[in-house]
Design a protein around this motif. Structure first.
Motif, PDB file in Angstrom:
ATOM      1  N   GLN A  56      42.584  31.329  40.202  1.00 15.31           N
ATOM      2  CA  GLN A  56      41.948  30.718  41.345  1.00 15.31           C
ATOM      3  C   GLN A  56      42.739  31.892  43.034  1.00 15.31           C
ATOM      4  O   GLN A  56      42.037  32.544  43.281  1.00 15.31           O
ATOM      5  CB  GLN A  56      41.556  29.101  41.515  1.00 15.31           C
ATOM      6  N   VAL A  57      43.117  31.854  42.870  1.00 11.93           N
ATOM      7  CA  VAL A  57      44.476  32.133  44.283  1.00 11.93           C
ATOM      8  C   VAL A  57      44.238  33.908  43.985  1.00 11.93           C
ATOM      9  O   VAL A  57      43.792  34.224  44.580  1.00 11.93           O
ATOM     10  CB  VAL A  57      46.052  32.187  43.670  1.00 11.93           C
ATOM     11  N   ARG A  58      43.902  34.540  42.271  1.00 13.41           N
ATOM     12  CA  ARG A  58      44.336  35.781  42.395  1.00 13.41           C
ATOM     13  C   ARG A  58      42.858  36.031  43.248  1.00 13.41           C
ATOM     14  O   ARG A  58      42.760  37.137  43.698  1.00 13.41           O
ATOM     15  CB  ARG A  58      44.372  36.064  40.283  1.00 13.41           C
ATOM     16  N   ARG A  59      42.059  35.484  42.330  1.00 16.83           N
ATOM     17  CA  ARG A  59      40.164  36.329  42.571  1.00 16.83           C
ATOM     18  C   ARG A  59      39.891  35.911  44.141  1.00 16.83           C
ATOM     19  O   ARG A  59      39.713  36.611  44.998  1.00 16.83           O
ATOM     20  CB  ARG A  59      39.223  34.849  42.018  1.00 16.83           C
ATOM     21  N   ARG A  60      40.893  34.962  44.908  1.00 16.44           N
ATOM     22  CA  ARG A  60      40.185  34.352  46.348  1.00 16.44           C
ATOM     23  C   ARG A  60      41.547  35.770  47.015  1.00 16.44           C
ATOM     24  O   ARG A  60      41.403  36.527  48.474  1.00 16.44           O
ATOM     25  CB  ARG A  60      41.406  33.494  47.206  1.00 16.44           C
ATOM     26  N   SER A  61      42.961  35.758  46.451  1.00 19.12           N
ATOM     27  CA  SER A  61      43.330  36.924  46.823  1.00 19.12           C
ATOM     28  C   SER A  61      43.128  38.764  46.851  1.00 19.12           C
ATOM     29  O   SER A  61      43.895  39.737  47.672  1.00 19.12           O
ATOM     30  CB  SER A  61      45.137  37.115  47.039  1.00 19.12           C
ATOM     31  N   ARG A  62      42.020  38.255  45.981  1.00 20.84           N
ATOM     32  CA  ARG A  62      42.009  39.937  45.553  1.00 20.84           C
ATOM     33  C   ARG A  62      42.838  40.920  44.678  1.00 20.84           C
ATOM     34  O   ARG A  62      42.844  41.822  45.255  1.00 20.84           O
ATOM     35  CB  ARG A  62      41.619  40.314  46.377  1.00 20.84           C
ATOM     36  N   ARG A  63      44.183  40.442  44.420  1.00 26.40           N
ATOM     37  CA  ARG A  63      44.578  40.566  43.895  1.00 26.40           C
ATOM     38  C   ARG A  63      44.649  40.969  42.141  1.00 26.40           C
ATOM     39  O   ARG A  63      43.554  40.607  41.599  1.00 26.40           O
ATOM     40  CB  ARG A  63      46.374  40.297  43.311  1.00 26.40           C
ATOM     41  N   PRO A  64      45.210  42.205  41.411  1.00 25.22           N
ATOM     42  CA  PRO A  64      44.894  43.356  40.402  1.00 25.22           C
ATOM     43  C   PRO A  64      45.754  41.432  39.431  1.00 25.22           C
ATOM     44  O   PRO A  64      46.114  40.969  39.742  1.00 25.22           O
ATOM     45  CB  PRO A  64      45.391  44.319  40.031  1.00 25.22           C
ATOM     46  N   VAL A  65      44.926  41.736  38.208  1.00 28.39           N
ATOM     47  CA  VAL A  65      45.375  40.787  37.582  1.00 28.39           C
ATOM     48  C   VAL A  65      46.968  41.016  36.574  1.00 28.39           C
ATOM     49  O   VAL A  65      46.306  42.699  36.044  1.00 28.39           O
ATOM     50  CB  VAL A  65      44.891  40.312  36.263  1.00 28.39           C
ATOM     51  N   ASP A  66      47.969  40.769  36.570  1.00 25.25           N
ATOM     52  CA  ASP A  66      49.483  41.234  35.678  1.00 25.25           C
ATOM     53  C   ASP A  66      49.102  41.093  34.533  1.00 25.25           C
ATOM     54  O   ASP A  66      48.352  40.106  33.802  1.00 25.25           O
ATOM     55  CB  ASP A  66      50.304  40.668  36.583  1.00 25.25           C
ATOM     56  N   PRO A  67      49.074  42.298  34.155  1.00 25.33           N
ATOM     57  CA  PRO A  67      48.678  42.387  32.103  1.00 25.33           C
ATOM     58  C   PRO A  67      49.778  41.438  31.731  1.00 25.33           C
ATOM     59  O   PRO A  67      51.521  41.767  31.793  1.00 25.33           O
ATOM     60  CB  PRO A  67      48.847  43.408  31.514  1.00 25.33           C
ATOM     61  N   LEU A  68      50.038  40.620  30.915  1.00 27.40           N
ATOM     62  CA  LEU A  68      51.260  39.535  29.830  1.00 27.40           C
ATOM     63  C   LEU A  68      52.148  40.551  29.253  1.00 27.40           C
ATOM     64  O   LEU A  68      52.233  41.112  28.721  1.00 27.40           O
ATOM     65  CB  LEU A  68      50.370  38.880  29.742  1.00 27.40           C
TER      66      LEU A  68
END
Length: 71
Positions: free
Chosen positions: A59-71
């Motif tokens: 949810q935080v990533r979606r709100r800040s529109r940051r790309p998802v870090d690969p694991l």
């Protein structure tokens, strides 16, 4: 992980040991079931906590529109 689960694991383990020492198979089985039930409850609680954290991070990533870090 709650303290209640840990206490149930210890009590179940004690019942299991007393049952094995005295030869009381019912007490041994009841202790094993109590210990394992507490272990399952503890694992379920840990999984639930981990899932909540992952949802919160998404949810935080979606709100800040940051790309998802690969694991």
């Amino acid at each position: 992980m709650t303290m209640k689960d840990k206490v149930q694991q210890v009590v179940g383990g004690a019942r299991e040991k007393v049952g094995s020492v005295t030869g009381n198979r019912r007490l041994q089985t009841a202790g094993r079931m109590q210990r394992r039930r507490a272990q399952v409850t503890e694992v379920a609680h840990d999984l639930r906590t981990k899932a909540r954290g992952l949802v919160r991070d998404a949810q935080v990533r979606r709100r800040s529109r940051r790309p998802v870090d690969p694991l």
